[in-house]
Design an enzyme around this catalytic site. Structure first.
Site, PDB file in Angstrom:
ATOM      1  N   LYS A  22      37.874 111.595  74.133  1.00  0.00           N
ATOM      2  CA  LYS A  22      38.914 112.078  75.054  1.00  0.00           C
ATOM      3  C   LYS A  22      40.043 111.061  75.179  1.00  0.00           C
ATOM      4  CE  LYS A  22      38.234 111.520  79.648  1.00  0.00           C
ATOM      5  NZ  LYS A  22      39.265 110.806  80.404  1.00  0.00           N
ATOM      6  N   ASN A  23      39.667 109.793  75.415  1.00  0.00           N
ATOM      7  CA  ASN A  23      40.701 108.795  75.712  1.00  0.00           C
ATOM      8  C   ASN A  23      41.451 108.313  74.480  1.00  0.00           C
ATOM      9  OD1 ASN A  23      40.127 109.105  78.364  1.00  0.00           O
ATOM     10  ND2 ASN A  23      38.929 107.212  78.576  1.00  0.00           N
ATOM     11  N   ARG A 103      46.225 111.514  85.358  1.00  0.00           N
ATOM     12  CA  ARG A 103      47.099 110.342  85.306  1.00  0.00           C
ATOM     13  C   ARG A 103      47.590 110.043  83.901  1.00  0.00           C
ATOM     14  NH1 ARG A 103      47.358 106.642  88.993  1.00  0.00           N
ATOM     15  NH2 ARG A 103      47.695 105.180  87.305  1.00  0.00           N
ATOM     16  N   CYS A 127      44.224 107.470  92.897  1.00  0.00           N
ATOM     17  CA  CYS A 127      43.196 108.415  92.476  1.00  0.00           C
ATOM     18  C   CYS A 127      41.867 107.922  93.023  1.00  0.00           C
ATOM     19  CB  CYS A 127      43.160 108.562  90.962  1.00  0.00           C
ATOM     20  SG  CYS A 127      42.435 107.156  90.153  1.00  0.00           S
ATOM     21  N   ARG A 132      45.616 102.269  91.170  1.00  0.00           N
ATOM     22  CA  ARG A 132      46.064 102.461  89.780  1.00  0.00           C
ATOM     23  C   ARG A 132      47.584 102.553  89.631  1.00  0.00           C
ATOM     24  NH1 ARG A 132      42.292 106.673  86.731  1.00  0.00           N
ATOM     25  NH2 ARG A 132      42.982 105.556  84.892  1.00  0.00           N
ATOM     26  N   PRO A 133      48.299 101.442  89.826  1.00  0.00           N
ATOM     27  CA  PRO A 133      49.759 101.470  89.659  1.00  0.00           C
ATOM     28  C   PRO A 133      50.172 101.636  88.188  1.00  0.00           C
ATOM     29  CG  PRO A 133      48.985  99.224  90.031  1.00  0.00           C
ATOM     30  CD  PRO A 133      47.788 100.120  90.174  1.00  0.00           C
ATOM     31  N   VAL A 134      51.449 101.938  87.965  1.00  0.00           N
ATOM     32  CA  VAL A 134      51.971 102.033  86.587  1.00  0.00           C
ATOM     33  C   VAL A 134      53.107 101.020  86.379  1.00  0.00           C
ATOM     34  CG1 VAL A 134      51.273 104.388  85.992  1.00  0.00           C
ATOM     35  CG2 VAL A 134      53.373 104.027  87.289  1.00  0.00           C
ATOM     36  N   ASP A 135      53.079  99.937  87.166  1.00  0.00           N
ATOM     37  CA  ASP A 135      54.145  98.940  87.080  1.00  0.00           C
ATOM     38  C   ASP A 135      54.261  98.309  85.689  1.00  0.00           C
ATOM     39  OD1 ASP A 135      51.562  97.949  87.856  1.00  0.00           O
ATOM     40  OD2 ASP A 135      52.457  95.970  88.150  1.00  0.00           O
ATOM     41  N   LEU A 136      53.145  98.143  84.988  1.00  0.00           N
ATOM     42  CA  LEU A 136      53.212  97.502  83.662  1.00  0.00           C
ATOM     43  C   LEU A 136      53.899  98.415  82.649  1.00  0.00           C
ATOM     44  CD1 LEU A 136      49.608  95.971  83.516  1.00  0.00           C
ATOM     45  CD2 LEU A 136      51.728  94.844  84.203  1.00  0.00           C
ATOM     46  N   ASP A 322      33.993 102.425  82.219  1.00  0.00           N
ATOM     47  CA  ASP A 322      33.625 103.840  82.147  1.00  0.00           C
ATOM     48  C   ASP A 322      32.126 104.063  81.939  1.00  0.00           C
ATOM     49  OD1 ASP A 322      36.224 104.504  82.556  1.00  0.00           O
ATOM     50  OD2 ASP A 322      36.679 104.987  80.476  1.00  0.00           O
ATOM     51  N   ILE A 344      37.421  95.897  86.819  1.00  0.00           N
ATOM     52  CA  ILE A 344      38.635  96.613  86.368  1.00  0.00           C
ATOM     53  C   ILE A 344      39.259  97.423  87.502  1.00  0.00           C
ATOM     54  CG2 ILE A 344      39.592  98.202  84.642  1.00  0.00           C
ATOM     55  CD1 ILE A 344      38.309  95.770  83.314  1.00  0.00           C
ATOM     56  N   ARG A 414      35.915 117.524  82.717  1.00  0.00           N
ATOM     57  CA  ARG A 414      37.091 116.779  82.251  1.00  0.00           C
ATOM     58  C   ARG A 414      36.746 115.913  81.050  1.00  0.00           C
ATOM     59  NH1 ARG A 414      40.568 113.905  86.799  1.00  0.00           N
ATOM     60  NH2 ARG A 414      41.658 113.424  84.874  1.00  0.00           N
TER      61      ARG A 414
HETATM   62  C1  EPZ Z   1      42.141 103.988  80.754  1.00  0.00           C
HETATM   63  O1  EPZ Z   1      42.831 104.175  81.981  1.00  0.00           O
HETATM   64  C2  EPZ Z   1      41.140 105.115  80.647  1.00  0.00           C
HETATM   65  N1  EPZ Z   1      41.846 106.392  80.654  1.00  0.00           N
HETATM   66  C3  EPZ Z   1      40.138 105.035  81.800  1.00  0.00           C
HETATM   67  O2  EPZ Z   1      39.158 106.033  81.610  1.00  0.00           O
HETATM   68  C4  EPZ Z   1      39.464 103.659  81.755  1.00  0.00           C
HETATM   69  O3  EPZ Z   1      38.613 103.531  82.876  1.00  0.00           O
HETATM   70  C5  EPZ Z   1      40.512 102.549  81.783  1.00  0.00           C
HETATM   71  O4  EPZ Z   1      41.470 102.740  80.698  1.00  0.00           O
HETATM   72  C6  EPZ Z   1      39.938 101.154  81.630  1.00  0.00           C
HETATM   73  O5  EPZ Z   1      39.204 101.071  80.432  1.00  0.00           O
HETATM   74  C7  EPZ Z   1      42.397 106.836  79.537  1.00  0.00           C
HETATM   75  O6  EPZ Z   1      42.339 106.222  78.484  1.00  0.00           O
HETATM   76  C8  EPZ Z   1      43.074 108.160  79.601  1.00  0.00           C
HETATM   77  P1  EPZ Z   1      44.245 100.554  82.614  1.00  0.00           P
HETATM   78  P2  EPZ Z   1      44.179 103.383  82.290  1.00  0.00           P
HETATM   79  O7  EPZ Z   1      45.731 100.690  82.592  1.00  0.00           O
HETATM   80  O8  EPZ Z   1      44.943 103.206  81.028  1.00  0.00           O
HETATM   81  C9  EPZ Z   1      45.623  98.044  86.440  1.00  0.00           C
HETATM   82  C10 EPZ Z   1      37.761 107.849  82.226  1.00  0.00           C
HETATM   83  O9  EPZ Z   1      36.786 107.968  83.028  1.00  0.00           O
HETATM   84  N2  EPZ Z   1      46.997  98.436  86.086  1.00  0.00           N
HETATM   85  O10 EPZ Z   1      43.586  99.811  81.497  1.00  0.00           O
HETATM   86  O11 EPZ Z   1      44.849 104.039  83.419  1.00  0.00           O
HETATM   87  C11 EPZ Z   1      44.790  99.249  86.891  1.00  0.00           C
HETATM   88  O12 EPZ Z   1      45.021  99.577  88.236  1.00  0.00           O
HETATM   89  C12 EPZ Z   1      38.990 107.052  82.607  1.00  0.00           C
HETATM   90  O13 EPZ Z   1      37.781 108.401  81.121  1.00  0.00           O
HETATM   91  C13 EPZ Z   1      48.053  97.889  86.802  1.00  0.00           C
HETATM   92  O14 EPZ Z   1      47.878  97.076  87.718  1.00  0.00           O
HETATM   93  O15 EPZ Z   1      43.576 101.991  82.771  1.00  0.00           O
HETATM   94  C14 EPZ Z   1      43.390  98.786  86.613  1.00  0.00           C
HETATM   95  O16 EPZ Z   1      42.941  97.971  87.663  1.00  0.00           O
HETATM   96  C15 EPZ Z   1      39.014 106.626  84.035  1.00  0.00           C
HETATM   97  N3  EPZ Z   1      49.321  98.278  86.473  1.00  0.00           N
HETATM   98  C16 EPZ Z   1      43.568  97.915  85.343  1.00  0.00           C
HETATM   99  O17 EPZ Z   1      44.962  97.593  85.293  1.00  0.00           O
HETATM  100  C17 EPZ Z   1      49.587  99.153  85.458  1.00  0.00           C
HETATM  101  O18 EPZ Z   1      50.770  99.454  85.202  1.00  0.00           O
HETATM  102  C18 EPZ Z   1      43.186  98.616  84.034  1.00  0.00           C
HETATM  103  O19 EPZ Z   1      43.814  99.900  83.987  1.00  0.00           O
HETATM  104  C19 EPZ Z   1      48.507  99.682  84.733  1.00  0.00           C
HETATM  105  C20 EPZ Z   1      47.210  99.307  85.065  1.00  0.00           C
END
Ligand code: EPZ
Length: 435
Positions: A22-23, A103, A127, A132-136, A322, A344, A414
């Protein structure tokens, strides 16, 4: 709303076919926006999140079809094959109604800005598993020369003269931000270097597909990706990797019930951290000698009860967040104690009170959960608010005495394709009640 009812206590025995990841599929589908020529993706799993992404792409103007040679009913091996053609992008806005469902919708932002010079994506918001911010994602696009504003709940990014390469150092590892910026950088002028990039197999898969589309990427599989921008990408075909989280989940189902299961089409190299932990807990995981080109894994619990093992989640190649809920279900019935630390996400222990309702002995201290194994769990009605938490309750139900009803099955749908069919084919007493 559908429910899943499980009568526990049956050791699993049989074969489970692992679907496409999926991911990996989600960013690969978004990558279709980068080219005016078609992208054919094989091994796409049939999951609710994939449908959400497909609906989002269709409203951007992407035509999604089953390739002519497969339309007669053949499915091109396992999983679905989809052809995505983004010849005409008719809208660069990803609306709130679709983004709030998933997301990962934010993954269209990089490709839209890179290809069209603008993109407008609803902010996903928090969520169940954290803020889960998107600042990066936003900072990275700014580094690539986009002007980004937040307006009425939307991220609005503009780069009328196109993006330009830059060095981007991620302060922490983010899978989604790495994917978004990797896609955007393929069409940026000059060189982009992503430093402290995520190294998950899903990112490597995306990079391979982008290379097949004509992108120039070095350092694939490492935490430093160098991308030399090209003016356009072309048609390509790509096969999605097997789902390592689905693989790990069925590994744990076999381990929990004490059975022996073969996971067809699974890759052992993608689940090494899970294999190590299971090995320490008393589970034997090996590559099948007769696995064929797509491989197969054999999982068998050694004699006796599982042993408690400490686990800490980390970015790949560490133990995946996960899989944290699933290992907790396993440790709940292990001999001895186990400390499970989540590094995480800040709020990913929603399964704890539900497991406790089934008799588990778990105490949470900040980011760590102390699990004291008990000899048996008992069935109960349970529910969870995210995908992996829900599946951990299914695992607990498989070993519990009596009947467990898992409510809110749409979370499972999902990310787990036909989970009740796959488990019942291995002897589990599990059924879906509709309505
Ligand atoms: C991906 O989410 C996966 N989703 C998640 O799987 C998975 O848990 C996660 O990576 C970690 O491995 C998909 O691939 C669709 P991140 P993602 O950005 O990309 C922080 C599932 O069950 N962060 O690696 O959203 C964030 O809050 C799902 O299938 C920021 O601070 O995760 C977290 O603490 C759930 N700012 C950490 O980084 C940002 O701009 C890692 O998040 C982005 C992230």
């Amino acid at each position: 709303m559908d429910r899943i009812v499980i009568r526990g206590g049956v050791p699993l025995a049989g074969t489970v076919t692992i679907g496409g990841a999926k991911n990996a599929a989600l960013p690969l589908l978004a990558a279709s926006l980068l080219s005016a020529e078609p992208l054919v993706l094989a091994n796409i799993p049939d999951l609710a999140d994939i449908t959400t992404m497909a609906n989002l792409l269709v409203q951007h103007g992407v035509a999604i079809t089953i390739p002519a040679e497969l339309a007669s009913g053949a499915r091109g091996g396992r999983g679905r094959v989809l052809e995505l053609s983004a010849r005409h992008i008719t809208s660069t806005t990803a609306p709130y109604d679709l983004v709030r469902k998933m997301r990962a919708s934010v993954l269209v932002l990089g490709p839209l800005v890179a290809r069209c010079g603008r993109g407008r994506v609803s902010l996903p918001g928090g969520c169940a598993i954290g803020t889960r911010p998107v600042d990066l994602h936003i900072e990275g696009l700014r580094r690539l020369g986009a002007e980004v504003e937040l307006n009425e709940g939307y991220i609005e990014a503009r780069a009328p003269k196109g993006l330009r390469g830059a060095e981007i150092v991620f302060p922490c590892v983010s899978v989604g931000a790495t994917e978004n910026l990797l896609m955007a950088a393929t069409l940026a002028a000059g060189e982009t270097v992503l430093i402290n990039a995520a190294r998950e197999p899903e990112i490597t898969d995306l990079a391979h597909c982008l290379v097949a589309m004509g992108a120039r990427i070095e350092g694939i599989g490492s935490d430093r990706l160098t991308i030399r921008g090209v003016t356009s990408l072309h048609a390509a075909r790509h096969r999605v990797i097997p789902d390592r989280i689905e693989t790990g989940t069925y590994m744990m189902a076999a381990a929990a019930t004490g059975g022996e299961v073969r996971l067809e089409g699974a890759r052992l190299d993608h689940v090494e951290a899970v294999r190590r932990i299971l090995d320490a807990a008393g589970v034997c995981v090996t590559e099948a000698a007769d696995g064929g080109p797509e491989g197969a894994i054999l999982v068998r619990r050694r004699n006796g009860r599982l042993a408690g093992v400490d686990v800490m989640t980390e970015p790949y190649p560490g133990f995946p967040t996960d899989m944290q809920a699933q290992i907790m279900a396993l440790m709940a019935i292990a001999e001895g104690a186990s400390m499970i630390t989540e590094t995480i996400f800040e709020n990913r222990f929603m399964h704890v009170p539900e497991l406790a309702r089934m008799g588990a002995n778990i105490t949470v201290h900040g980011a760590s959960a102390l699990v004291r194994g008990v000899p048996r769990l008992t069935g109960a009605p349970v529910m969870a608010t995210d995908l992996r938490a829900s599946v951990s309750l299914v695992l607990a139900g498989l070993v519990a005495d009596g009947e467990t009803t898992v409510n809110r099955v749409y979370h499972l749908d999902r990310g787990y394709e036909r989970i009740e069919d796959k488990l019942s084919a291995c002897g589990a007493r599990i059924e879906r009640l509709r309505g």
